[in-house]
Motif scaffolding. Structure first.
Motif, short mmCIF file in Angstrom:
data_model
loop_
_atom_site.label_atom_id
_atom_site.label_comp_id
_atom_site.label_asym_id
_atom_site.label_seq_id
_atom_site.Cartn_x
_atom_site.Cartn_y
_atom_site.Cartn_z
N LEU A 188 46.72 41.69 137.79
CA LEU A 188 45.97 41.05 139.05
C LEU A 188 45.30 42.35 140.02
O LEU A 188 44.31 42.13 140.51
CB LEU A 188 47.06 40.36 139.87
CG LEU A 188 46.56 39.73 141.13
CD1 LEU A 188 45.80 38.48 140.57
CD2 LEU A 188 47.63 39.16 141.96
N ILE A 189 46.15 43.39 140.28
CA ILE A 189 45.53 44.32 141.45
C ILE A 189 44.38 45.03 141.03
O ILE A 189 43.56 45.19 141.55
CB ILE A 189 46.89 45.22 141.93
CG1 ILE A 189 47.87 44.21 142.96
CG2 ILE A 189 46.32 46.23 142.82
CD1 ILE A 189 48.98 44.78 143.33
N PRO A 190 44.53 45.60 139.72
CA PRO A 190 43.51 46.30 139.25
C PRO A 190 42.40 45.52 139.11
O PRO A 190 41.08 45.87 139.47
CB PRO A 190 43.81 46.99 138.00
CG PRO A 190 45.09 46.43 137.56
CD PRO A 190 45.90 46.07 138.98
N LEU A 191 42.49 44.19 138.60
CA LEU A 191 41.14 43.10 138.24
C LEU A 191 40.68 42.98 139.84
O LEU A 191 39.52 42.98 139.94
CB LEU A 191 41.69 41.98 137.78
CG LEU A 191 42.18 41.89 136.26
CD1 LEU A 191 42.74 40.86 135.82
CD2 LEU A 191 40.92 42.43 135.42
N ALA A 192 41.52 42.68 140.77
CA ALA A 192 40.93 42.29 142.05
C ALA A 192 40.29 43.66 142.80
O ALA A 192 39.07 43.46 143.33
CB ALA A 192 42.09 41.96 142.97
N LEU A 193 40.54 44.92 142.67
CA LEU A 193 40.36 46.01 142.94
C LEU A 193 38.74 46.05 142.30
O LEU A 193 37.84 46.80 142.98
CB LEU A 193 41.05 47.44 143.14
CG LEU A 193 42.31 47.29 143.67
CD1 LEU A 193 43.09 48.29 143.63
CD2 LEU A 193 41.81 47.10 145.40
N ARG A 194 38.89 46.13 141.18
CA ARG A 194 37.65 46.27 140.37
C ARG A 194 36.52 45.07 140.64
O ARG A 194 35.30 45.74 140.79
CB ARG A 194 37.88 46.12 138.88
CG ARG A 194 38.37 47.08 138.18
CD ARG A 194 38.41 47.20 136.66
NE ARG A 194 39.25 47.83 135.99
CZ ARG A 194 39.46 47.96 134.82
NH1 ARG A 194 38.61 47.38 133.90
NH2 ARG A 194 40.47 48.38 133.95
N ALA A 195 37.01 44.04 140.91
CA ALA A 195 36.16 42.78 141.51
C ALA A 195 35.52 43.27 142.83
O ALA A 195 34.14 43.11 143.12
CB ALA A 195 36.82 41.68 141.47
N ALA A 196 36.28 43.84 143.61
CA ALA A 196 35.67 44.33 144.82
C ALA A 196 34.68 45.52 144.79
O ALA A 196 33.73 45.74 145.24
CB ALA A 196 37.00 44.98 145.78
N LEU A 197 35.15 46.53 143.91
CA LEU A 197 34.38 47.55 143.75
C LEU A 197 32.72 47.30 143.05
O LEU A 197 31.82 47.70 143.46
CB LEU A 197 34.93 48.87 142.74
CG LEU A 197 34.18 50.07 142.57
CD1 LEU A 197 34.08 50.96 143.83
CD2 LEU A 197 34.87 50.69 141.24
N GLN A 198 32.85 46.33 142.23
CA GLN A 198 31.71 46.20 141.19
C GLN A 198 31.07 44.75 141.87
O GLN A 198 30.01 44.25 141.45
CB GLN A 198 31.88 45.92 139.92
CG GLN A 198 32.65 46.93 139.47
CD GLN A 198 33.34 46.70 138.04
OE1 GLN A 198 33.53 45.65 137.38
NE2 GLN A 198 33.64 47.93 137.47
N GLY A 199 31.71 43.91 142.93
CA GLY A 199 30.92 42.86 143.53
C GLY A 199 30.85 41.69 142.54
O GLY A 199 30.03 40.77 142.60
N LYS A 200 32.18 41.52 141.65
CA LYS A 200 31.89 40.40 140.73
C LYS A 200 33.03 39.36 141.04
O LYS A 200 33.82 39.78 141.93
CB LYS A 200 32.61 41.04 139.30
CG LYS A 200 31.41 42.18 138.71
CD LYS A 200 31.80 42.46 137.49
CE LYS A 200 30.43 43.25 136.84
NZ LYS A 200 30.89 44.02 135.52
N PRO A 201 32.85 38.22 140.60
CA PRO A 201 33.71 37.23 141.05
C PRO A 201 35.26 37.56 140.59
O PRO A 201 35.48 38.12 139.49
CB PRO A 201 33.31 35.90 140.02
CG PRO A 201 32.20 36.29 139.37
CD PRO A 201 31.92 37.91 139.52
N PHE A 202 36.09 36.88 141.19
CA PHE A 202 37.57 37.06 140.86
C PHE A 202 37.95 35.39 140.75
O PHE A 202 38.06 34.69 141.69
CB PHE A 202 38.52 37.86 142.29
CG PHE A 202 39.60 38.04 141.83
CD1 PHE A 202 40.07 39.03 141.29
CD2 PHE A 202 40.68 37.07 142.53
CE1 PHE A 202 41.66 38.97 140.72
CE2 PHE A 202 42.08 37.19 142.41
CZ PHE A 202 42.58 38.34 141.59
#
Ligand SMILES: NC(=O)c1ccc[n+]([C@@H]2O[C@H](COP(=O)([O-])OP(=O)(O)OC[C@H]3O[C@@H](n4cnc5c(N)ncnc54)[C@H](O)[C@@H]3O)[C@@H](O)[C@H]2O)c1
Length: 324
Positions: A188-202
């Motif tokens: 969860l945490i790396p996925l949420a951070l990647r979504a924040a970094l790349q502006g992708k949906p979570f």
């Protein structure tokens, strides 16, 4: 101490190796690199590219480096894949672990710390979860860890091993040097951070769980605290298997993780609420009083914001992970 870390090129293994070296230990990392990264292996460690199934190579490596203890982390870790390809998981995680035990016996190494998991509790009957609670894994990944614990129990008695199984809850965060980079990433945490970094949906899977905000709840433990749990476990000398939960003893829901990610990154996540996924647990929270009382371990970084901040810092420094 002279320690061999199987799976030491992976996420948690890289941080354990770093902490072992800091504490003055000699470390051999033994990893097939199937899922690990050579860049995640400290240059102060000796690296051997090998598979756990290669009992002879492992025994030779243990003997050549006069290893005194093994930290056995090498395993496949994707729960969903373990359901679709259970044979692959039993081969790698159970057979591989038996080979590690046999190689230790061949080489006369008598101490092992094993990476187990909270996944083996399945759907817990009460929270927080204690070590003696029912182990009823709901997927082959969890079963492979339970089977390995059983092999360790019998072999530790027969061969006079000091065996410690650490049942990790959700490892998260990063050290300054090493962080989480699984491919594919399912955590969860790396996925949420990647979504924040790349502006992708979570995606939030399940918003109608019986928790305080409807999303699933997990106990996140800083990877550096997890590393310290291994270091204290290496001090044990009494023969036989001992099992310890390693978590902070407090749950965070997915929505709480998202709020923390938004606070730390200063970015707003684009949330998509989706139905529950089959097999996901509602909540897992560790009762870690046993390892605190018996081995003197205590988490130094229990706050979710601190854990997420360390992971964010690492991701900002490694936006492409361990790019080859
Ligand atoms: N990440 C978590 O939250 C978590 C939670 C509970 C338990 N665990 C356990 O911790 C351990 C490490 O997890 P991780 O997140 O660092 O995983 P990871 O995939 O990042 O690291 C595993 C490493 O083991 C290596 N490996 C796998 N099979 C091998 C084999 N047969 N021979 C040699 N090397 C092999 C891979 O190449 C990889 O470098 C695993 O045993 C996992 O089951 C992890």
């Amino acid at each position: 101490m002279r320690v061999l870390v199987t799976g030491g090129a992976g996420y948690i293994g890289s941080v354990i190796t770093e902490e072992l070296l800091k504490a003055g230990n000699f470390v051999v990392v033994y990893d097939s690199l199937e899922h690990g990264h050579i860049q995640a292996v400290s240059s102060q460690a000796t690296f051997v590219c090998g598979h756990t199934s290669d009992r002879m190579r492992l025994a030779q490596t243990l003997a050549a480096h006069q290893i005194e203890a093994v930290i056995h982390m090498a395993a496949f870790i994707e729960v969903n894949k373990s359901v679709s390809d259970p044979d692959v998981y039993f081969q790698n995680n159970v057979s591989g672990s038996l080979s590690v035990i046999q190689a230790m016996h061949d080489a006369g190494v008598k101490k092992i710390v094993f990476s187990s998991t909270a996944a083996l509790y399945g759907d817990p009957q009460k929270l927080p979860i204690q070590e003696q609670d029912l182990a009823a894994p709901t997927n082959p990944y969890g079963v492979t860890k339970l089977m390995t614990e059983e092999m360790l129990r019998w072999c530790a008695d027969a061969f006079q091993f000091t065996a410690t199984s650490l049942r990790y809850f959700n490892a998260a965060g990063a050290s300054d040097l090493y962080g989480e980079m699984h491919e594919p990433e399912t955590h969860l945490i790396p996925l949420a951070l990647r979504a924040a970094l790349q502006g992708k949906p979570f995606y939030i899977f399940g918003t109608d769980y019986p928790t305080r905000d409807g999303s699933a709840e997990r106990d996140y433990i800083h990877v550096r605290d997890l590393a310290q749990a291994h270091i204290v476990a290496l001090q044990r000398t009494d023969p036989g298997l001992k099992i310890y939960n390693v978590g902070v003893g407090r749950g965070s829901t997915i929505r709480e993780v998202i709020a923390s990610v938004e606070r730390i990154t200063g970015r707003t996540l684009q949330i998509i609420e989706s139905p529950r996924r089959a097999g996901d647990q509602v909540a897992t929270i560790a009762d870690s009083r046993k390892i605190q009382a018996e081995l003197g371990w205590k988490p130094a970084f229990p706050e979710l914001d601190d854990i997420i901040e360390s992971a964010w810092k690492w991701l900002m420094n490694h936006p492409n992970g361990y790019a080859r």
